[in-house]
Design an enzyme around this catalytic site. Structure first.
Site, PDB file in Angstrom:
ATOM      1  N   LYS A   1      -8.973 -10.664 -14.577  1.00 61.67           N
ATOM      2  CA  LYS A   1      -8.471 -10.131 -13.305  1.00 61.67           C
ATOM      3  C   LYS A   1      -6.974  -9.925 -13.456  1.00 61.67           C
ATOM      4  CE  LYS A   1     -11.547 -11.958  -9.748  1.00 61.67           C
ATOM      5  NZ  LYS A   1     -11.581 -12.745  -8.501  1.00 61.67           N
TER       6      LYS A   1
ATOM      7  N   ARG B   1     -19.144 -15.517  -9.429  1.00 61.20           N
ATOM      8  CA  ARG B   1     -17.723 -15.656  -9.751  1.00 61.20           C
ATOM      9  C   ARG B   1     -16.910 -16.035  -8.510  1.00 61.20           C
ATOM     10  NH1 ARG B   1     -13.737 -12.141 -13.774  1.00 61.20           N
ATOM     11  NH2 ARG B   1     -11.906 -13.376 -13.248  1.00 61.20           N
TER      12      ARG B   1
ATOM     13  N   LYS C   1     -14.602 -21.686 -16.539  1.00 59.09           N
ATOM     14  CA  LYS C   1     -14.256 -20.321 -16.123  1.00 59.09           C
ATOM     15  C   LYS C   1     -14.949 -19.310 -17.023  1.00 59.09           C
ATOM     16  CE  LYS C   1     -11.058 -17.147 -14.345  1.00 59.09           C
ATOM     17  NZ  LYS C   1      -9.808 -16.903 -13.652  1.00 59.09           N
TER      18      LYS C   1
ATOM     19  N   HIS D   1       1.214 -21.149  -5.237  1.00 55.18           N
ATOM     20  CA  HIS D   1      -0.203 -20.752  -5.208  1.00 55.18           C
ATOM     21  C   HIS D   1      -1.143 -21.956  -5.373  1.00 55.18           C
ATOM     22  CE1 HIS D   1      -3.754 -18.295  -5.834  1.00 55.18           C
ATOM     23  NE2 HIS D   1      -4.002 -19.004  -6.922  1.00 55.18           N
TER      24      HIS D   1
ATOM     25  N   ASN E   1     -13.205 -18.970  -6.221  1.00 58.90           N
ATOM     26  CA  ASN E   1     -12.283 -18.810  -5.095  1.00 58.90           C
ATOM     27  C   ASN E   1     -12.310 -20.001  -4.144  1.00 58.90           C
ATOM     28  OD1 ASN E   1     -11.401 -16.264  -5.917  1.00 58.90           O
ATOM     29  ND2 ASN E   1     -13.218 -15.313  -5.037  1.00 58.90           N
TER      30      ASN E   1
ATOM     31  N   GLU F   1      -5.688 -26.083  -9.456  1.00 60.93           N
ATOM     32  CA  GLU F   1      -6.784 -25.265  -9.994  1.00 60.93           C
ATOM     33  C   GLU F   1      -7.694 -26.090 -10.906  1.00 60.93           C
ATOM     34  OE1 GLU F   1      -7.401 -22.145  -9.064  1.00 60.93           O
ATOM     35  OE2 GLU F   1      -5.512 -21.132  -8.603  1.00 60.93           O
TER      36      GLU F   1
ATOM     37  N   GLU G   1     -17.420 -10.162 -10.311  1.00 57.58           N
ATOM     38  CA  GLU G   1     -17.587 -10.873  -9.047  1.00 57.58           C
ATOM     39  C   GLU G   1     -18.571 -10.214  -8.087  1.00 57.58           C
ATOM     40  OE1 GLU G   1     -13.960 -12.767  -7.706  1.00 57.58           O
ATOM     41  OE2 GLU G   1     -14.692 -12.734  -5.652  1.00 57.58           O
TER      42      GLU G   1
ATOM     43  N   HIS H   1      -4.819 -18.393   0.368  1.00 62.25           N
ATOM     44  CA  HIS H   1      -4.143 -17.091   0.413  1.00 62.25           C
ATOM     45  C   HIS H   1      -3.537 -16.837   1.787  1.00 62.25           C
ATOM     46  CE1 HIS H   1      -6.334 -15.171  -3.284  1.00 62.25           C
ATOM     47  NE2 HIS H   1      -5.341 -15.968  -3.622  1.00 62.25           N
TER      48      HIS H   1
ATOM     49  N   ARG I   1      -4.068   4.794 -20.337  1.00 61.69           N
ATOM     50  CA  ARG I   1      -5.448   4.528 -19.885  1.00 61.69           C
ATOM     51  C   ARG I   1      -6.036   3.250 -20.483  1.00 61.69           C
ATOM     52  NH1 ARG I   1      -5.993  10.231 -20.350  1.00 61.69           N
ATOM     53  NH2 ARG I   1      -5.753  11.120 -18.278  1.00 61.69           N
TER      54      ARG I   1
ATOM     55  N   HIS J   1      -9.429 -20.738  -1.884  1.00 65.45           N
ATOM     56  CA  HIS J   1      -8.506 -19.599  -1.928  1.00 65.45           C
ATOM     57  C   HIS J   1      -8.431 -18.813  -0.626  1.00 65.45           C
ATOM     58  CE1 HIS J   1      -8.367 -20.549  -6.138  1.00 65.45           C
ATOM     59  NE2 HIS J   1      -7.540 -19.558  -6.388  1.00 65.45           N
TER      60      HIS J   1
END
Ligand SMILES: NC(=O)c1ccc[n+]([C@@H]2O[C@H](COP(=O)([O-])OP(=O)(O)OC[C@H]3O[C@@H](n4cnc5c(N)ncnc54)[C@H](O)[C@@H]3O)[C@@H](O)[C@H]2O)c1
Length: 372
Positions: free
Chosen positions: A148, A246, A232, A271, A250, A190, A242, A257, A126, A253
């Site tokens: 993330k 935030r 960041k 990427h 992206n 990036e 987000e 993506h 957990r 992206h």
């Protein structure tokens, strides 16, 4: 190593806040940085086979200098590793290694290993703590910071995961020297993104210093990683999960993506390459919608070209699906809210904003033209 090439930033998240340490030679000092987190002097390291061959022994020595023992598992290198089979392999290995609730998992690698190891740490018993030791430029400026974590599923990228903040990030800028030029420059996509989304002066700086940085100038590398992480960290502190701002991270992206998915998450498009092309598309769309001057996308394209980066859809080898199919892939994105796609557009370099108000027809036309 010279003292001025050590930078420490703080991600301000209260009890979950943590330091990002940046500079050359940090692997050798890993023990001293990690030791304060440990209850017993033993860590489990997840890495990939490429990074293991190059840097695992340096980490072992750095930890051993403080009497910390290390067990490690090297997964295959590449995006395909961010999958259920490799994820369950990693989690079961951690359990076999008897990693306890109070132990620390270490992610040594690029964004693939950081995302997978972070997610493994999030669910193991957990939730156990983890340390990010990012080894790619992309991971140092982006994926290792902000919590993330996750893996891909056949339905799309990063669709399974958790927010789980690391306890420490150690970005050893010396290890970037062993990246292939292509992987290095993909990560630079990036870096440029930060200038584009919120810091025009940083974009100016990159235009000036990008070539030296790519050629190996260590002070320039440290400065670029630092400024990227600062931006960041600041955005993550404002909006950890987000709900709003935030999403600016992206930028590029949504397009990126879709292109990664269309190319099968393969070597055809990395990427960071998808992000750079996506940023160029987002700026072109902003200009077509009258939001920013035509000069902005031109200047961006010029910089990406000067850095030897992919800029256009035709820079991607092989066939791409049509505009309609790319739009269907974009609709699978996590940035869809109430069926409406959210875009990150810009009023100029350094002035990005989030909007759901983009006519589908404009996107279709943009892609049609880009594919022509
Ligand atoms: N969690 C986040 O916030 C976030 C943000 C951006 C990207 N990502 C994810 O990051 C991933 C991409 O990261 P990446 O580009 O680092 O990919 P990656 O982890 O696959 O690394 C790229 C390649 O470089 C190699 N490599 C890494 N460090 C090296 C070194 N020092 N020397 C030689 N080779 C080295 C790896 O073995 C791999 O082959 C994607 O899955 C993306 O979704 C996550």
């Amino acid at each position: 190593m010279s003292e001025q090439l050590r930078e420490t930033l703080r991600v301000e998240l209260g009890a979950r806040g943590y330091d990002i340490v940046i500079g050359p030679g940090l692997l050798a000092e890993a023990g001293a940085h990690v030791a304060p987190l440990l209850r017993r002097k033993r860590v489990a390291v997840l890495t990939d086979e490429t990074v293991a061959a190059l840097h695992l022994e340096a980490l072992r020595d750095g930890l051993a200098a403080e009497g910390i023992e290390m067990v490690s598992l090297a997964l295959p290198a590449g995006e395909a590793t961010k999958s259920w089979p490799q994820f369950s392999r990693a989690v079961e290995w951690l359990l076999e290694q008897k990693i306890e609730r109070s132990d620390v998992v270490v992610a040594l690698g690029g964004g693939v290993i950081g995302d997978l190891a972070g997610f493994a740490a999030a669910v193991l018993r957990r939730g156990v703590r983890f340390v990010q030791i990012p080894t790619s430029l992309l991971a140092q400026v982006d994926s290792s910071v902000g919590g993330k974590t996750g893996i891909n599923s056949p339905q799309g990228k990063n669709l399974v995961g958790a927010f789980h903040q690391p306890s420490l990030v150690l970005a050893d800028t010396q290890v970037l020297a062993s990246l292939t030029p292509r992987d290095f420059i993909a990560g630079y996509g990036e870096v440029v993104k930060y200038g584009l989304l919120g810091d025009a002066a940083f974009f100016d700086w990159l235009e000036e210093n990008g070539p030296a940085l790519a050629a190996g100038d260590m002070a320039a590398r440290v400065a670029a990683v630092k400024r990227s992480c600062e931006m960041k960290a600041e955005i993550v502190a404002r909006d950890e999960t987000e709900q709003g701002d935030r999403a600016l991270l992206n930028l590029g992206h949504t397009f990126g993506h879709a292109l990664e998915s269309a190319t099968g998450y393969s070597d055809r498009l990395l990427h960071g390459e998808g992000v750079a092309i996506g940023c160029a598309l987002a700026f072109e769309l902003s200009s077509r919608l009258g939001l920013c001057a035509q000069e902005a996308p031109s200047r961006l394209r010029q910089h990406l070209r000067a850095m030897g980066m992919k800029v256009d859809l035709r820079d991607i080898p092989g066939d791409l699906p049509g505009a309609e199919a790319l739009m269907a892939l974009m609709a699978q994105d996590k940035k869809v809210v109430d069926g409406k796609l959210r875009f990150i557009l810009a009023r100029g370099i350094g002035e990005a904003f989030v909007t759901s108000d983009v006519p589908g027809e404009a996107v279709r036309k943009l892609l049609d033209d880009a594919l022509a």
